[in-house]
Write a protein that holds these residues in place. Structure first.
Motif, PDB file in Angstrom:
ATOM      1  N   ILE A 129       0.815  -1.213   0.000  1.00  0.00           N
ATOM      2  CA  ILE A 129       0.000   0.000   0.000  1.00  0.00           C
ATOM      3  C   ILE A 129       0.854   1.272   0.000  1.00  0.00           C
ATOM      4  N   HIS A 130       2.141   1.133   0.338  1.00  0.00           N
ATOM      5  CA  HIS A 130       3.023   2.305   0.268  1.00  0.00           C
ATOM      6  C   HIS A 130       3.117   2.852  -1.162  1.00  0.00           C
ATOM      7  N   ALA A 131       2.793   2.011  -2.157  1.00  0.00           N
ATOM      8  CA  ALA A 131       2.924   2.430  -3.558  1.00  0.00           C
ATOM      9  C   ALA A 131       1.949   3.541  -3.928  1.00  0.00           C
ATOM     10  N   ILE A 132       0.880   3.721  -3.147  1.00  0.00           N
ATOM     11  CA  ILE A 132      -0.074   4.783  -3.477  1.00  0.00           C
ATOM     12  C   ILE A 132       0.142   6.033  -2.614  1.00  0.00           C
ATOM     13  N   ALA A 133       1.176   6.026  -1.785  1.00  0.00           N
ATOM     14  CA  ALA A 133       1.460   7.196  -0.953  1.00  0.00           C
ATOM     15  C   ALA A 133       1.683   8.411  -1.852  1.00  0.00           C
ATOM     16  N   GLY A 134       0.962   9.486  -1.587  1.00  0.00           N
ATOM     17  CA  GLY A 134       1.068  10.699  -2.395  1.00  0.00           C
ATOM     18  C   GLY A 134       0.046  10.785  -3.505  1.00  0.00           C
ATOM     19  N   ASN A 135      -0.626   9.683  -3.808  1.00  0.00           N
ATOM     20  CA  ASN A 135      -1.696   9.678  -4.805  1.00  0.00           C
ATOM     21  C   ASN A 135      -3.013   9.944  -4.068  1.00  0.00           C
ATOM     22  N   LYS A 136      -3.443  11.194  -4.067  1.00  0.00           N
ATOM     23  CA  LYS A 136      -4.592  11.577  -3.247  1.00  0.00           C
ATOM     24  C   LYS A 136      -5.856  10.815  -3.621  1.00  0.00           C
ATOM     25  N   THR A 137      -6.014  10.533  -4.899  1.00  0.00           N
ATOM     26  CA  THR A 137      -7.216   9.822  -5.337  1.00  0.00           C
ATOM     27  C   THR A 137      -7.290   8.431  -4.726  1.00  0.00           C
ATOM     28  N   LEU A 138      -6.182   7.690  -4.813  1.00  0.00           N
ATOM     29  CA  LEU A 138      -6.183   6.330  -4.296  1.00  0.00           C
ATOM     30  C   LEU A 138      -6.060   6.307  -2.778  1.00  0.00           C
ATOM     31  N   GLU A 139      -5.395   7.292  -2.202  1.00  0.00           N
ATOM     32  CA  GLU A 139      -5.378   7.386  -0.744  1.00  0.00           C
ATOM     33  C   GLU A 139      -6.800   7.557  -0.203  1.00  0.00           C
ATOM     34  N   LEU A 140      -7.570   8.408  -0.858  1.00  0.00           N
ATOM     35  CA  LEU A 140      -8.952   8.615  -0.442  1.00  0.00           C
ATOM     36  C   LEU A 140      -9.774   7.338  -0.641  1.00  0.00           C
ATOM     37  N   ALA A 141      -9.516   6.630  -1.736  1.00  0.00           N
ATOM     38  CA  ALA A 141     -10.237   5.376  -1.991  1.00  0.00           C
ATOM     39  C   ALA A 141      -9.933   4.347  -0.900  1.00  0.00           C
ATOM     40  N   LEU A 142      -8.663   4.273  -0.472  1.00  0.00           N
ATOM     41  CA  LEU A 142      -8.295   3.340   0.591  1.00  0.00           C
ATOM     42  C   LEU A 142      -8.906   3.770   1.922  1.00  0.00           C
ATOM     43  N   PHE A 143      -8.876   5.073   2.198  1.00  0.00           N
ATOM     44  CA  PHE A 143      -9.511   5.617   3.402  1.00  0.00           C
ATOM     45  C   PHE A 143     -10.985   5.223   3.458  1.00  0.00           C
ATOM     46  N   ASP A 144     -11.684   5.418   2.357  1.00  0.00           N
ATOM     47  CA  ASP A 144     -13.105   5.079   2.302  1.00  0.00           C
ATOM     48  C   ASP A 144     -13.320   3.577   2.494  1.00  0.00           C
ATOM     49  N   LEU A 145     -12.445   2.750   1.893  1.00  0.00           N
ATOM     50  CA  LEU A 145     -12.581   1.301   2.048  1.00  0.00           C
ATOM     51  C   LEU A 145     -12.446   0.894   3.509  1.00  0.00           C
ATOM     52  N   ILE A 146     -11.444   1.437   4.199  1.00  0.00           N
ATOM     53  CA  ILE A 146     -11.252   1.085   5.610  1.00  0.00           C
ATOM     54  C   ILE A 146     -12.495   1.447   6.415  1.00  0.00           C
ATOM     55  N   ASN A 147     -13.048   2.619   6.157  1.00  0.00           N
ATOM     56  CA  ASN A 147     -14.264   3.017   6.867  1.00  0.00           C
ATOM     57  C   ASN A 147     -15.414   2.049   6.598  1.00  0.00           C
ATOM     58  N   ARG A 148     -15.565   1.645   5.336  1.00  0.00           N
ATOM     59  CA  ARG A 148     -16.656   0.731   4.990  1.00  0.00           C
ATOM     60  C   ARG A 148     -16.447  -0.648   5.609  1.00  0.00           C
ATOM     61  N   VAL A 149     -15.191  -1.094   5.659  1.00  0.00           N
ATOM     62  CA  VAL A 149     -14.877  -2.392   6.263  1.00  0.00           C
ATOM     63  C   VAL A 149     -15.237  -2.389   7.745  1.00  0.00           C
ATOM     64  N   VAL A 150     -14.848  -1.338   8.430  1.00  0.00           N
ATOM     65  CA  VAL A 150     -15.150  -1.251   9.863  1.00  0.00           C
ATOM     66  C   VAL A 150     -16.648  -1.163  10.097  1.00  0.00           C
ATOM     67  N   GLU A 151     -17.342  -0.439   9.243  1.00  0.00           N
ATOM     68  CA  GLU A 151     -18.788  -0.280   9.394  1.00  0.00           C
ATOM     69  C   GLU A 151     -19.544  -1.559   9.073  1.00  0.00           C
ATOM     70  N   SER A 152     -19.105  -2.261   8.028  1.00  0.00           N
ATOM     71  CA  SER A 152     -19.851  -3.446   7.588  1.00  0.00           C
ATOM     72  C   SER A 152     -19.639  -4.641   8.508  1.00  0.00           C
ATOM     73  N   GLN A 153     -18.418  -4.736   9.107  1.00  0.00           N
ATOM     74  CA  GLN A 153     -18.098  -5.858   9.993  1.00  0.00           C
ATOM     75  C   GLN A 153     -18.229  -7.207   9.273  1.00  0.00           C
ATOM     76  N   GLN A 154     -18.019  -7.208   7.951  1.00  0.00           N
ATOM     77  CA  GLN A 154     -18.108  -8.451   7.170  1.00  0.00           C
ATOM     78  C   GLN A 154     -16.751  -8.892   6.636  1.00  0.00           C
ATOM     79  N   THR A 155     -15.776  -8.013   6.708  1.00  0.00           N
ATOM     80  CA  THR A 155     -14.535  -8.195   5.964  1.00  0.00           C
ATOM     81  C   THR A 155     -13.320  -8.097   6.880  1.00  0.00           C
TER      82      THR A 155
END
Length: 245
Positions: A115-141
Motif C-alpha cells: 500500500i506504500h505504492a499509493i502514498a502521495g496519490n490523493k485519489t487512491l489514498e482517499l479510496a483506501l480511506f473510504d474502504l477502511i471506513n466501509r470495512v469497519v462499518e460493515s463488519q463483514q470483511t
C-alpha cells in the motif's frame, strides 16, 4: 461490484514454506485468521494470539522481509476453502480509477499488497480511506495489508488515512538471521529437486546479495545452469554464476 481479474499467485509461497524466524506470533495469527474467516469476530478462534479488535491487520517491513509471501499463503488457504476474497498488488495501481476498491467490504477477505505504492496519490489514498471506513462499518470483511511505510509516515498525504492505517493490528517483520536464510535457500532448493552441497550453500550465502528475493532469484538462475550442465550445484558453479571467475 466488478472484481479485478484473478491473479496467479506463486504456488510455493505458502505457510509451510515460510521461515518465520522471530515472527512466529504473526504467522500464528494469520494461520488462525485463515480458518476464522468469515467468523473473525469469534474471539475463541484467536486464543493465544493478539486480539483483532478491528478487522484490519498490517504487515510492516522493508523489502524482502516476506510480507507478500504471507499474503500469498493466506490467500492460498482461503482459496482452498472456496471463500470469496481478493488480492491486489498496489505496485500496479498508478492508473487505477477512484472506485478501484468499490464493493470490497462485502468480501470476507481483502489483501492489499504494497500500500506504500499509493502514498502521495490523493485519489487512491482517499479510496483506501473510504474502504477502511466501509470495512469497519460493515463488519463483514477482514482487511490485510502490507507496507514498507509506517501508518504515520507523512508520505501518506491524507491525515485521515494515516489515522485509519493506525487502526487494527500492526506487525513489524524482522530480518532473518544467517541460519534462517540458510534454511530458506536449502528448503527452496529441495522443493525444486536441486542437489545443493553444504559448501555451495555457504559460499552462496557469503558472496551474494543477502536479501531473500535476491537469493531466490540466484537460486532460480543456478537451477537453470544445473539443468543445462546436468550437474549438482557446486561452489564452482556458484562462482561462475556470480562472475567470480
Amino acid at each position: 461490484m466488478q472484481l479485478p481479474l484473478p491473479v496467479s499467485l506463486p504456488v510455493d509461497e505458502t505457510f509451510d514454506s515460510f521461515v518465520s524466524g522471530t515472527d512466529t506470533e504473526l504467522v500464528t495469527l494469520l494461520q488462525a485468521l485463515a480458518y476464522a474467516v468469515p467468523d473473525w469476530r469469534d474471539a475463541s478462534l484467536f486464543q493465544g494470539v493478539a486480539s483483532l479488535k478491528l478487522p484490519m491487520v498490517t504487515l510492516l517491513g522493508s523489502a524482502g522481509r516476506g510480507k507478500s509471501h504471507l499474503l500469498y499463503a493466506l490467500c492460498h488457504e482461503i482459496a482452498a476453502r472456496d471463500i470469496p476474497h481478493v488480492y491486489l498488488n498496489l505496485n500496479n495501481a498508478e492508473a487505477w480509477p477512484a472506485n478501484a476498491f468499490e464493493g470490497f467490504e462485502t468480501l470476507p477477505l481483502v489483501c492489499l499488497d504494497n500500500i506504500h505504492a499509493i502514498a502521495g496519490n490523493k485519489t487512491l489514498e482517499l479510496a483506501l480511506f473510504d474502504l477502511i471506513n466501509r470495512v469497519v462499518e460493515s463488519q463483514q470483511t477482514v482487511l490485510v495489508c502490507t507496507s514498507r511505510l509506517g501508518p504515520s509516515n507523512p508520505a501518506f498525504v491524507l491525515p485521515d488515512l494515516r489515522s485509519r492505517l493506525s487502526w487494527g493490528v500492526t506487525y513489524q517483520l524482522h530480518a532473518l538471521s544467517d541460519e534462517a536464510r540458510k534454511t530458506v535457500v536449502r528448503n527452496r532448493a529441495t522443493a525444486r529437486g536441486l542437489r545443493l552441497s553444504e559448501q555451495a550453500l555457504q559460499f552462496l550465502l557469503h558472496h551474494s546479495e543477502r536479501d531473500i528475493p535476491s537469493l531466490i532469484n540466484l537460486l532460480d538462475r543456478l537451477d537453470t545452469r544445473s539443468l543445462q550442465e546436468q550437474k549438482k550445484l557446486s561452489v564452482n558453479m556458484v562462482k561462475r554464476e556470480l562472475g567470480l571467475y
